[in-house]
Every structure is written in structure tokens, then in C-alpha cells.
Design a protein around this motif. Structure first.
Motif, short mmCIF file in Angstrom:
data_model
loop_
_atom_site.label_atom_id
_atom_site.label_comp_id
_atom_site.label_asym_id
_atom_site.label_seq_id
_atom_site.Cartn_x
_atom_site.Cartn_y
_atom_site.Cartn_z
N ALA A 136 0.53 8.16 -2.36
CA ALA A 136 1.71 8.81 -2.95
C ALA A 136 1.61 10.33 -2.82
O ALA A 136 2.62 11.00 -2.58
N ALA A 137 0.40 10.87 -2.94
CA ALA A 137 0.22 12.32 -2.79
C ALA A 137 0.51 12.77 -1.36
O ALA A 137 0.93 13.91 -1.14
N ARG A 138 0.31 11.90 -0.40
CA ARG A 138 0.64 12.22 0.99
C ARG A 138 2.14 12.12 1.22
O ARG A 138 2.71 12.87 1.98
N ILE A 139 2.78 11.13 0.57
CA ILE A 139 4.21 10.92 0.75
C ILE A 139 5.01 12.06 0.11
O ILE A 139 5.94 12.59 0.72
N ALA A 140 4.64 12.42 -1.12
CA ALA A 140 5.39 13.45 -1.86
C ALA A 140 4.39 14.40 -2.53
O ALA A 140 4.11 14.27 -3.72
N PRO A 141 3.83 15.34 -1.78
CA PRO A 141 2.79 16.22 -2.32
C PRO A 141 3.22 17.00 -3.57
O PRO A 141 2.40 17.28 -4.43
N ASP A 142 4.50 17.32 -3.67
CA ASP A 142 4.96 18.11 -4.81
C ASP A 142 5.22 17.26 -6.05
O ASP A 142 5.29 17.79 -7.16
N ASP A 143 5.39 15.95 -5.87
CA ASP A 143 5.67 15.06 -7.00
C ASP A 143 5.17 13.65 -6.67
O ASP A 143 5.98 12.73 -6.45
N PRO A 144 3.84 13.45 -6.62
CA PRO A 144 3.29 12.15 -6.22
C PRO A 144 3.78 10.98 -7.08
O PRO A 144 3.98 9.89 -6.56
N SER A 145 4.01 11.21 -8.36
CA SER A 145 4.43 10.10 -9.21
C SER A 145 5.78 9.53 -8.77
O SER A 145 6.06 8.35 -8.96
N SER A 146 6.62 10.36 -8.14
CA SER A 146 7.91 9.88 -7.66
C SER A 146 7.77 8.93 -6.47
O SER A 146 8.69 8.19 -6.15
N ALA A 147 6.62 8.93 -5.82
CA ALA A 147 6.41 8.11 -4.62
C ALA A 147 5.48 6.92 -4.89
O ALA A 147 5.12 6.20 -3.96
N ARG A 148 5.12 6.70 -6.13
CA ARG A 148 4.16 5.64 -6.45
C ARG A 148 4.68 4.25 -6.06
O ARG A 148 3.96 3.45 -5.46
N VAL A 149 5.91 3.95 -6.39
CA VAL A 149 6.47 2.64 -6.06
C VAL A 149 6.60 2.48 -4.54
O VAL A 149 6.33 1.42 -3.99
N LYS A 150 6.97 3.55 -3.84
CA LYS A 150 7.04 3.50 -2.38
C LYS A 150 5.65 3.24 -1.80
O LYS A 150 5.50 2.46 -0.86
N ALA A 151 4.63 3.87 -2.37
CA ALA A 151 3.26 3.66 -1.91
C ALA A 151 2.82 2.21 -2.15
O ALA A 151 2.17 1.61 -1.29
N LEU A 152 3.19 1.65 -3.29
CA LEU A 152 2.89 0.24 -3.56
C LEU A 152 3.62 -0.67 -2.57
O LEU A 152 3.04 -1.64 -2.07
#
Length: 196
Positions: A137-153
Motif C-alpha cells: 500500500a505504501a508503494r501504491i499511495a506513498p502519501d496516504d498508504p491507508s487509502s490503498a490497503r484494500v487495493k493492496a489486499l
């Protein structure tokens, strides 16, 4: 009777955990008895209980260890940030990864069995996966990793499912095509531009 020091006991425990992790991924949790696991580690069955309360205790420990190793491997092999996402996808859905389950990802190798394990193992798995997911998620959205958590899952689910299905197919050409389509699907999910 000779007594071993704390360091020897820790090294022995580490050897058991590492060999068990490989064996579980190769033969499954249910297909790996304590006798086989201890033989793999070059030890007797009697030594098992000096290190673990039960097989379930070893399973939880090995799963956590395998996920830590996978997380470290992803960090070491892939470029930082979004640039590494395509590398992660391509490494995960490679023929080499598919054909080496004992050396690969515990998700694709053990997911169906982990779901039937005791709570301690499922919690060890959840903790390890969330750590991996947070890194992605930190790679997907470095400025807001929590917003990308479901996408990472979702990405992990796509990768693990594709790898599992590719391993199960008897038709090698179809299995290879599935890996390629999985790469394309994963990159599309991530918004990575692909050549036409």
C-alpha cells in the motif's frame, strides 16, 4: 548428558522453523507430520517438544516466519515506490515461482489450509499479511498508504489465486498463459501503463 547452551537451542529452533516452512509449502500442513518435519531438520521426534508445545505452535511460528521472509524478499528484490510494483507482480507470477512452491509464497501454497487452522495460526497469518499489505500500500499511495490497503489486499488475492490456479492446471501452455493474463490484470488494477 551434555547440556546445550541457549544459542544452540535458538539455532536448532530456527532450523526447525525454516525447514518446516519449506515442507509446509511443498506438502501442505496436513501432509507434513512431526516425524517428517524433524527428520528434515536432522533431529529426532523427541527433540520437538523441547522447542514447541504442539504442531499447531510450530505451524503458527513457521507461517509468521515465512511471511516475514517474504516481506523482506519483496523489499530486497523490488525497486522502492511504485517503480517496484511491476517487479513484484512479475516476480510473483513467474514460471519459476509457480514451479517452486517450497521456496515461494506461503499465501499461494497454504491459503486453503490456513483458513482451517486454529486461531493462533490464523492470527499469525493475518499479522504477517497485514505487514506485507502495508508495504505494498505504501508503494501504491506513498502519501496516504491507508487509502490503498484494500487495493493492496485485492492485488494479493489476485496474485495468490492466479498462482494457485496456474499450479493446479495440467496443461502447461494454459498455465503459462494464465500467468501472463494475471500479470496484465494485476498491472491494470495498479494503473500501470502497459504496451499495446
Amino acid at each position: 548428558m551434555a547440556r546445550y547452551g541457549k544459542e544452540h537451542k535458538e539455532q536448532t529452533r530456527r532450523r526447525i522453523v525454516e525447514t518446516a516452512g519449506r515442507r509446509f509449502k511443498q506438502d501442505g500442513i496436513d501432509g507434513s507430520g512431526v516425524s517428517t518435519l524433524m527428520a528434515d531438520a536432522g533431529l529426532t521426534n523427541g527433540a520437538f517438544y523441547a522447542h514447541f508445545a504442539s504442531k499447531e505452535d510450530l505451524v503458527a511460528t513457521a507461517i509468521a516466519d515465512q511471511l516475514r521472509a517474504q516481506n523482506a524478499s519483496v523489499a530486497a528484490q523490488a525497486a522502492p515506490g511504485r517503480a517496484g510494483l511491476e517487479q513484484i507482480v512479475r516476480l510473483y507470477l513467474s514460471v519459476q515461482h509457480r514451479d517452486s512452491p517450497g521456496e515461494g509464497c506461503p499465501n499461494a501454497a497454504l491459503l486453503d489450509e490456513i483458513g482451517r487452522c486454529a486461531d493462533a495460526t490464523r492470527q499469525a497469518y493475518t499479522d504477517g499479511v497485514l505487514s506485507l499489505i502495508d508495504g505494498i500500500a505504501a508503494r501504491i499511495a506513498p502519501d496516504d498508504p491507508s487509502s490503498a490497503r484494500v487495493k493492496a489486499l485485492s492485488l494479493l488475492a489476485l496474485l495468490a489465486g492466479t498462482l494457485q490456479l496456474s499450479r493446479a492446471l495440467a496443461d502447461r501452455r494454459l498455465a503459462d498463459e494464465l500467468l501472463e493474463q494475471g500479470i496484465s490484470n494485476a498491472l491494470e488494477l495498479l494503473g500501470v501503463e502497459q504496451p499495446a
